[in-house]
Write a protein that holds these residues in place. Structure first.
Motif, PDB file in Angstrom:
ATOM      1  N   MET A   1       0.848  -1.181   0.000  1.00 50.41           N
ATOM      2  CA  MET A   1       0.000   0.000   0.000  1.00 50.41           C
ATOM      3  C   MET A   1       0.890   1.239   0.000  1.00 50.41           C
ATOM      4  N   HIS A   2       0.739   2.047  -1.023  1.00 53.62           N
ATOM      5  CA  HIS A   2       1.438   3.326  -1.101  1.00 53.62           C
ATOM      6  C   HIS A   2       0.513   4.370  -0.477  1.00 53.62           C
ATOM      7  N   ILE A   3       1.058   5.243   0.346  1.00 54.75           N
ATOM      8  CA  ILE A   3       0.281   6.309   0.966  1.00 54.75           C
ATOM      9  C   ILE A   3       0.575   7.606   0.224  1.00 54.75           C
ATOM     10  N   TRP A   4      -0.472   8.207  -0.321  1.00 59.09           N
ATOM     11  CA  TRP A   4      -0.386   9.475  -1.040  1.00 59.09           C
ATOM     12  C   TRP A   4      -1.049  10.546  -0.192  1.00 59.09           C
ATOM     13  N   VAL A   5      -0.452  11.739  -0.128  1.00 53.75           N
ATOM     14  CA  VAL A   5      -1.024  12.821   0.666  1.00 53.75           C
ATOM     15  C   VAL A   5      -1.249  14.037  -0.216  1.00 53.75           C
ATOM     16  N   ASP A   6      -2.486  14.481  -0.279  1.00 58.57           N
ATOM     17  CA  ASP A   6      -2.854  15.745  -0.903  1.00 58.57           C
ATOM     18  C   ASP A   6      -2.431  16.796   0.123  1.00 58.57           C
ATOM     19  N   ALA A   7      -1.174  17.242   0.012  1.00 63.22           N
ATOM     20  CA  ALA A   7      -0.504  17.883   1.142  1.00 63.22           C
ATOM     21  C   ALA A   7      -0.668  19.391   1.249  1.00 63.22           C
ATOM     22  N   ASP A   8      -1.204  20.058   0.241  1.00 62.85           N
ATOM     23  CA  ASP A   8      -1.306  21.517   0.314  1.00 62.85           C
ATOM     24  C   ASP A   8      -2.093  21.996   1.531  1.00 62.85           C
ATOM     25  N   ALA A   9      -3.185  21.343   1.847  1.00 63.47           N
ATOM     26  CA  ALA A   9      -4.028  21.779   2.961  1.00 63.47           C
ATOM     27  C   ALA A   9      -4.018  20.793   4.133  1.00 63.47           C
ATOM     28  N   CYS A  10      -3.125  19.820   4.099  1.00 57.85           N
ATOM     29  CA  CYS A  10      -3.081  18.811   5.159  1.00 57.85           C
ATOM     30  C   CYS A  10      -2.429  19.407   6.410  1.00 57.85           C
TER      31      CYS A  10
ATOM     32  N   LYS B   1       0.599  15.288   9.008  1.00 59.73           N
ATOM     33  CA  LYS B   1       1.837  14.916   8.319  1.00 59.73           C
ATOM     34  C   LYS B   1       2.793  14.233   9.291  1.00 59.73           C
ATOM     35  N   ASP B   2       2.907  14.764  10.503  1.00 56.44           N
ATOM     36  CA  ASP B   2       3.795  14.154  11.506  1.00 56.44           C
ATOM     37  C   ASP B   2       3.361  12.723  11.834  1.00 56.44           C
ATOM     38  N   ILE B   3       2.072  12.496  11.970  1.00 54.37           N
ATOM     39  CA  ILE B   3       1.558  11.144  12.221  1.00 54.37           C
ATOM     40  C   ILE B   3       1.929  10.230  11.054  1.00 54.37           C
ATOM     41  N   LEU B   4       1.777  10.734   9.844  1.00 57.41           N
ATOM     42  CA  LEU B   4       2.098   9.937   8.657  1.00 57.41           C
ATOM     43  C   LEU B   4       3.594   9.637   8.570  1.00 57.41           C
ATOM     44  N   PHE B   5       4.449  10.603   8.906  1.00 57.05           N
ATOM     45  CA  PHE B   5       5.894  10.367   8.892  1.00 57.05           C
ATOM     46  C   PHE B   5       6.261   9.250   9.874  1.00 57.05           C
ATOM     47  N   ARG B   6       5.688   9.298  11.068  1.00 61.28           N
ATOM     48  CA  ARG B   6       5.971   8.251  12.072  1.00 61.28           C
ATOM     49  C   ARG B   6       5.452   6.895  11.612  1.00 61.28           C
ATOM     50  N   ALA B   7       4.262   6.875  11.024  1.00 59.18           N
ATOM     51  CA  ALA B   7       3.679   5.615  10.554  1.00 59.18           C
ATOM     52  C   ALA B   7       4.524   5.015   9.429  1.00 59.18           C
TER      53      ALA B   7
ATOM     54  N   THR C   1       6.304   1.400   9.695  1.00 57.33           N
ATOM     55  CA  THR C   1       5.795   0.292   8.882  1.00 57.33           C
ATOM     56  C   THR C   1       6.574   0.050   7.596  1.00 57.33           C
ATOM     57  N   GLY C   2       7.313   1.062   7.139  1.00 59.32           N
ATOM     58  CA  GLY C   2       8.028   0.940   5.876  1.00 59.32           C
ATOM     59  C   GLY C   2       7.182   1.207   4.649  1.00 59.32           C
ATOM     60  N   HIS C   3       5.900   1.555   4.836  1.00 59.78           N
ATOM     61  CA  HIS C   3       5.050   1.878   3.689  1.00 59.78           C
ATOM     62  C   HIS C   3       5.617   3.094   2.965  1.00 59.78           C
TER      63      HIS C   3
ATOM     64  N   LEU D   1      -3.468   0.416   8.127  1.00 61.61           N
ATOM     65  CA  LEU D   1      -2.110  -0.117   7.946  1.00 61.61           C
ATOM     66  C   LEU D   1      -1.992  -1.543   8.476  1.00 61.61           C
ATOM     67  N   GLN D   2      -2.647  -1.821   9.594  1.00 58.41           N
ATOM     68  CA  GLN D   2      -2.643  -3.188  10.123  1.00 58.41           C
ATOM     69  C   GLN D   2      -3.333  -4.137   9.144  1.00 58.41           C
ATOM     70  N   ARG D   3      -4.451  -3.705   8.592  1.00 54.13           N
ATOM     71  CA  ARG D   3      -5.194  -4.539   7.637  1.00 54.13           C
ATOM     72  C   ARG D   3      -4.357  -4.796   6.385  1.00 54.13           C
TER      73      ARG D   3
END
Length: 150
Positions: free
Chosen positions: A1-10, A15-21, A25-27, A144-146
């Motif tokens: 699973m690739h995680i994509w972020v529409d980051a302009d308004a995120c 973003k910090d949660i996503l960086f840690r995840a 997990t290595g995703h 991510l667990q799923r």
């Protein structure tokens, strides 16, 4: 699973949660924005800067995502496209978009857009809260667990 972020308004906290995840997990994690964003130096985390303009980040994500990927966005039309391609879409407030709710959300978004275009004050979204952050983190963890099991 690739995680994509529409980051302009995120929000930064998301973003910090996503960086840690991604680190945990290595995703692969890709932030897409029309302005430069700093990301941690990690082999699975990158930032793509697209040209300025309406929906450029959305177009880039839509052109590169695959079924099973995860897109973080508050943009309902992008979420509808993601769901139609059998990928996952999650709002920064933790709402999972799916086949069972995306049509209604898209209709509501279009209705509110029509009201605004006629001059009706519709107000904006509620401020981002600690509960939103927690809902996002919990939903992301479950997804991510799923994906790890599946």
């Amino acid at each position: 699973m690739h995680i994509w972020v529409d980051a302009d308004a995120c929000p930064g906290v998301i973003k910090d949660i996503l960086f840690r995840a991604a680190a945990r997990t290595g995703h692969p994690l890709t932030l897409v924005a029309n302005q430069y964003l700093r990301v941690p130096a990690a082999p699975n985390i990158r930032m793509i800067q697209v040209p300025g303009g309406f929906d450029e980040a959305d177009k880039y994500i839509a052109a590169h995502l695959h079924a099973g990927d995860l897109v973080i966005t508050a943009d309902i039309p992008l979420a509808a496209d993601v769901v139609a391609r059998d990928a996952h879409a999650l709002s920064p407030k933790g709402e999972l978009y799916g086949k069972e709710n995306i049509r209604e959300l898209l209709d509501l978004r279009n209705f509110m857009d029509t009201l605004r275009s006629t001059g009706v004050e519709t107000g904006g979204p509620a401020p981002f809260s600690t509960a939103d952050r927690q809902a996002f983190a919990n939903r992301l963890d479950r997804l991510l667990q799923r994906s790890h099991r599946g």
